[in-house]
Scaffold this active site. Structure first.
Site, PDB file in Angstrom:
ATOM      1  N   LYS A  82       5.594  -1.886   1.906  1.00  0.00           N
ATOM      2  CA  LYS A  82       4.968  -2.128   3.209  1.00  0.00           C
ATOM      3  C   LYS A  82       4.855  -3.633   3.475  1.00  0.00           C
ATOM      4  O   LYS A  82       5.024  -4.099   4.587  1.00  0.00           O
ATOM      5  CB  LYS A  82       3.581  -1.490   3.206  1.00  0.00           C
ATOM      6  CG  LYS A  82       2.805  -1.659   4.489  1.00  0.00           C
ATOM      7  CD  LYS A  82       1.485  -0.932   4.384  1.00  0.00           C
ATOM      8  CE  LYS A  82       0.632  -1.113   5.627  1.00  0.00           C
ATOM      9  NZ  LYS A  82      -0.690  -0.509   5.473  1.00  0.00           N
ATOM     10  N   GLN A  83       4.528  -4.388   2.413  1.00  0.00           N
ATOM     11  CA  GLN A  83       4.207  -5.796   2.625  1.00  0.00           C
ATOM     12  C   GLN A  83       4.476  -6.598   1.362  1.00  0.00           C
ATOM     13  O   GLN A  83       4.649  -6.031   0.282  1.00  0.00           O
ATOM     14  CB  GLN A  83       2.739  -5.929   3.013  1.00  0.00           C
ATOM     15  CG  GLN A  83       1.767  -5.488   1.933  1.00  0.00           C
ATOM     16  CD  GLN A  83       0.437  -5.053   2.514  1.00  0.00           C
ATOM     17  OE1 GLN A  83       0.223  -3.886   2.766  1.00  0.00           O
ATOM     18  NE2 GLN A  83      -0.471  -6.001   2.716  1.00  0.00           N
ATOM     19  N   GLU A 135       0.806  -1.237   0.000  1.00  0.00           N
ATOM     20  CA  GLU A 135       0.000   0.000   0.000  1.00  0.00           C
ATOM     21  C   GLU A 135       0.832   1.277   0.000  1.00  0.00           C
ATOM     22  O   GLU A 135       0.269   2.373  -0.014  1.00  0.00           O
ATOM     23  CB  GLU A 135      -0.923  -0.016   1.223  1.00  0.00           C
ATOM     24  CG  GLU A 135      -1.951  -1.127   1.132  1.00  0.00           C
ATOM     25  CD  GLU A 135      -2.887  -1.167   2.328  1.00  0.00           C
ATOM     26  OE1 GLU A 135      -2.446  -0.854   3.438  1.00  0.00           O
ATOM     27  OE2 GLU A 135      -4.059  -1.527   2.131  1.00  0.00           O
TER      28      GLU A 135
HETATM   29  O1  IFM Z   1      -5.865  -5.704   4.312  1.00  0.00           O
HETATM   30  C1  IFM Z   1      -4.830  -5.128   5.029  1.00  0.00           C
HETATM   31  C2  IFM Z   1      -3.897  -4.457   4.060  1.00  0.00           C
HETATM   32  O2  IFM Z   1      -3.312  -5.399   3.187  1.00  0.00           O
HETATM   33  C3  IFM Z   1      -2.802  -3.729   4.796  1.00  0.00           C
HETATM   34  N1  IFM Z   1      -3.394  -2.740   5.672  1.00  0.00           N
HETATM   35  C4  IFM Z   1      -4.281  -3.326   6.661  1.00  0.00           C
HETATM   36  C5  IFM Z   1      -5.396  -4.116   6.007  1.00  0.00           C
HETATM   37  C6  IFM Z   1      -6.271  -4.788   7.070  1.00  0.00           C
HETATM   38  O3  IFM Z   1      -5.554  -5.762   7.764  1.00  0.00           O
END
Ligand code: IFM
Length: 695
Positions: free
Chosen positions: A543-544, A440
């Protein structure tokens, strides 16, 4: 098995509220103490009941707290917030789903036992005991706390309490006109004097002298909606709850042998998933479970891509319910697509009871100026629709229950394809431009590799099942030929000469820095790192897991060499700022035989709610709570990673790869209506057998 914490620190109240959460898939009661109020975030959160107050965010509703008890002495208030105890301990029995506290002062000892019933789903209960150490005079106030903790409230425009014989009847009407009714029954071996409303507490007062070794007992049973079980008594109700909760554990059995800490975290993760199950509800599981109003109590892709597989392996009926929820909210997804000028089903990034998008365009705030920051989660994170379509097929793959397709599953898949088709930029090749992938921090990118391949996965399903669509999908403007045409033209980001898949167009040209360097550029600890002005936005810091999510969650033709190259490349750039990230890397690391890393990443997921240092803010917005998707990721890291279970078209295969500190894994899983018990030994040899019903 128990989680026990001793001592009291004011700064841990919020994290303990999450850590010691009780829930039953319908109600969540935070791990707070009886003397706490809204400033300590005490809350009884409800699944599926949402409300909007004025122009604030619509969020899940908290009910009045039925378990308020405050004990006062002549010169002392026996509250942890006011008097230091001699000893204090809280504990959560995760096997039974029971919370207890024990607080010892010089002259009295307070203990309590609490449950949220897994059997009688509208029942919650507390037994509160005061034992005299020295004789002393006590005044006890107790009852329903009408001063509710809310983030975007007040949600009740009317709140009324009355005594109805020996019960307290609460009736409330939300701003959206929903009526809530609950009953509270309080029994004690001391006389209860009605107080009506004092200091927002509606209930009773007990005035008594307590003698040495005497016990004052207060049983509080709270029942929402009906008066079905409220008179059954604490002992019977708690026994029924424990029996039902133990049964849930039986099907979710998975144990790590020889590593106590890792095993405890695994069990704790499973606990947090079991407390969200309710086979009678067709609502889904919010991203923060039932730990409060964070993220508006909304459902995200967390459920389909992480939690649903856990439920399919342990409680397929509940896994199905989470997908029925998406079928029931298809109309909300269609409305969202229409609003943005697209066709088909564009599912809400943050979905509530009706599937209408709840994610605000300004979903985080600047912690210094408090100004809202424009974010693109709602309008650009289009992978949500494909995740749902894929999860429907994955559920069928795991369970062989095709009935879901005829109850709206086909329609969802078809409408999702229609949505992506309308989103495509059609040149020689077809592109999905201006999107946000799972990571994100990078908004409005072109050709996110995950999203494009996800669409391809869904498209292939659409083509395979096209002839069956006829049974349920009435309007089919896209022909099978259209689908085949899109499939050949859809641009897929292939690995480059170095075997690397570019996360999105231009990613490789971004500044080559690590998360620590980027974090050091923040002006404020709570600064939001993503987006155009965030410190990560113009760098490679993600972020991920994004490309790694593609390689782990999607169907693809790439081999282990590609996985290794992309893992090694993206790992140093990944912040794991989302709780969904570490388990993906753990699963990849297991496949790559990087067992120490796989283990550490598993521990990062499994221990997420056990520390007191959780990430609590995105910009200035509170995002704390429990993390069931991370718990599910931890479970999958063990089952699919270390145990090496793999489900394929012909059935399943098992290829264990235990990290050095683990002596063995034992566990059950359900596949296509059969349950299996696997036993993996230290040398990775294993046995497997089917579990028969009367085993
Ligand atoms: O769905 C996630 C997203 O991938 C990253 N932010 C938090 C959300 C809820 O856990």
């Amino acid at each position: 098995m128990k989680l026990v914490k001793q001592g009291f620190k004011k700064e841990n109240i919020v994290s303990y509220g999450n850590m010691f959460l009780l829930a039953n898939g319908r109600y969540g009661y935070r791990g707070t103490l009886e003397e706490y109020r809204k400033s300590e975030m005490t809350s009884l959160n409800v699944l599926g009941l949402y409300d909007k107050y004025l122009d604030k965010w619509r969020e899940s509703v908290n009910l009045p707290n039925p378990f308020y008890v405050l004990v006062k002495g002549k010169n002392k208030v026996y509250s942890l917030l006011e008097s230091e105890p001699v000893k204090h301990e809280v504990s959560l029995d995760i096997t039974d789903g029971v919370f207890t506290r024990e607080t010892i002062y010089e002259d009295i000892e307070i203990s309590s036992t609490r449950f949220v019933s897994s059997k009688d789903k509208n029942i919650l209960g507390t037994r509160y005991l005061i034992k005299g150490i020295k004789g002393t005079e006590l005044k006890i106030n107790l009852g329903l706390d009408l001063d509710i903790y809310e983030i975007n409230g007040p949600h009740f425009k009317e709140k009324k309490c009355t005594y109805e014989k020996d019960l307290i009847l609460f009736t409330g009407t939300t701003n959206e006109g929903k009526e809530v009714r609950s009953y509270t029954k309080i029994n004690s071996n001391k006389a209860l004097n009605s107080t009506n409303l004092v200091n927002d507490i509606f209930g009773y007062e007990i005035n008594s002298i307590i003698h040495k070794d005497e016990i004052i007992q207060i049983d509080i049973i709270h029942e929402v909606k009906e008066k079905e079980h409220i008179n059954d008594g604490f002992d019977k109700l708690v026994e029924r709850h424990i029996k039902a909760f133990n049964k849930l554990w039986d099907n979710a059995y998975l144990e790590i042998i020889g590593d106590k800490d890792a095993n405890f975290e695994l069990q704790y993760s499973i606990y947090h998933l079991l407390i969200l199950e309710d086979n009678t509800s067709y609502h889904s599981v919010p991203a923060r479970g039932l730990s409060g109003e964070t993220y508006k109590g909304a459902i995200f892709w967390d459920t389909e891509m992480f939690m649903m597989p856990f439920y399919a392996f342990t409680n397929p009926r509940f896994a199905r319910n989470t997908l029925v929820y998406r079928i029931k909210t298809l109309s909300g997804a269609k409305k969202k697509a229409e609003k943005y000028g697209y066709k088909g089903a564009f599912y809400a990034w943050e979905s509530q009871d009706d599937g209408v998008e709840q994610c605000s365009d300004y979903n985080v705030t600047d912690p210094i100026t408090n100004q809202p920051i424009r974010t693109y989660f709602a309008d650009k994170q289009i992978h949500i629709s494909g995740d749902i379509a894929l999860a429907i097929m994955r559920y069928i793959f795991l369970t062989s229950d095709t009935s879901l397709l005829y109850e709206g599953g086909y329609e969802v898949i078809y409408e999702v394809i229609k949505f992506y088709d309308s989103y495509l930029t059609k040149k020689d090749k077809y592109h999905l431009n201006d999107v946000m992938g799972p990571d994100e921090y990078h908004e409005r990118v072109n050709d996110n590799a995950y999203t494009n391949l996800l669409f391809k996965n869904v498209l292939k399903l659409g083509i395979e099942y096209y002839d069956d669509f006829i049974y349920t999908v009435k309007e089919r403007t896209l022909t099978k030929e259209d689908l085949n045409d899109i499939l050949t033209k859809l641009y897929i980001v292939e690995p480059n000469n170095d075997g690397l898949i570019e996360q999105f167009e231009g990613y490789f040209k971004l500044e080559d820095v690590t998360p620590n360097i980027v974090k050091a550029r923040k002006r404020n600890e709570k600064d939001y790192m993503g987006g155009e002005n965030g410190v990560a936005g113009k760098t490679r810091v993600i972020k991920q897991a994004d490309v790694l999510s593609l390689l782990i969650l999607l169907e693809h033709p790439y081999d282990l060499d590609i996985l290794r190259k992309n893992y090694d490349f993206y790992y140093p750039y990944t912040e794991h700022g989302s709780s969904l990230s570490a388990s993906i890397y753990s699963l990849a690391a297991s496949k790559l035989n990087k067992l120490d890393e796989a283990y550490n990443l598993f521990r990062k997921s499994s221990g997420i709610d056990l520390g007191t240092e959780q990430k609590m803010y995105a910009g200035g917005i509170y995002i704390g709570g429990t993390h069931p998707a991370s718990n599910a990721g931890a479970y999958l890291s063990v089952l699919l990673g270390f145990m090496g279970l793999w489900i394929n078209k012909d059935g399943y295969s098992i290829n264990p790869n235990l990290p050095p500190s683990i002596e063995g894994i034992k566990g059950k899983f359900i596949h296509k209506n059969k349950q299996y018990l696997v036993n993996v030994k230290k040398d990775n040899s294993y046995t497997i057998r089917e579990v028969k019903q009367n085993d």
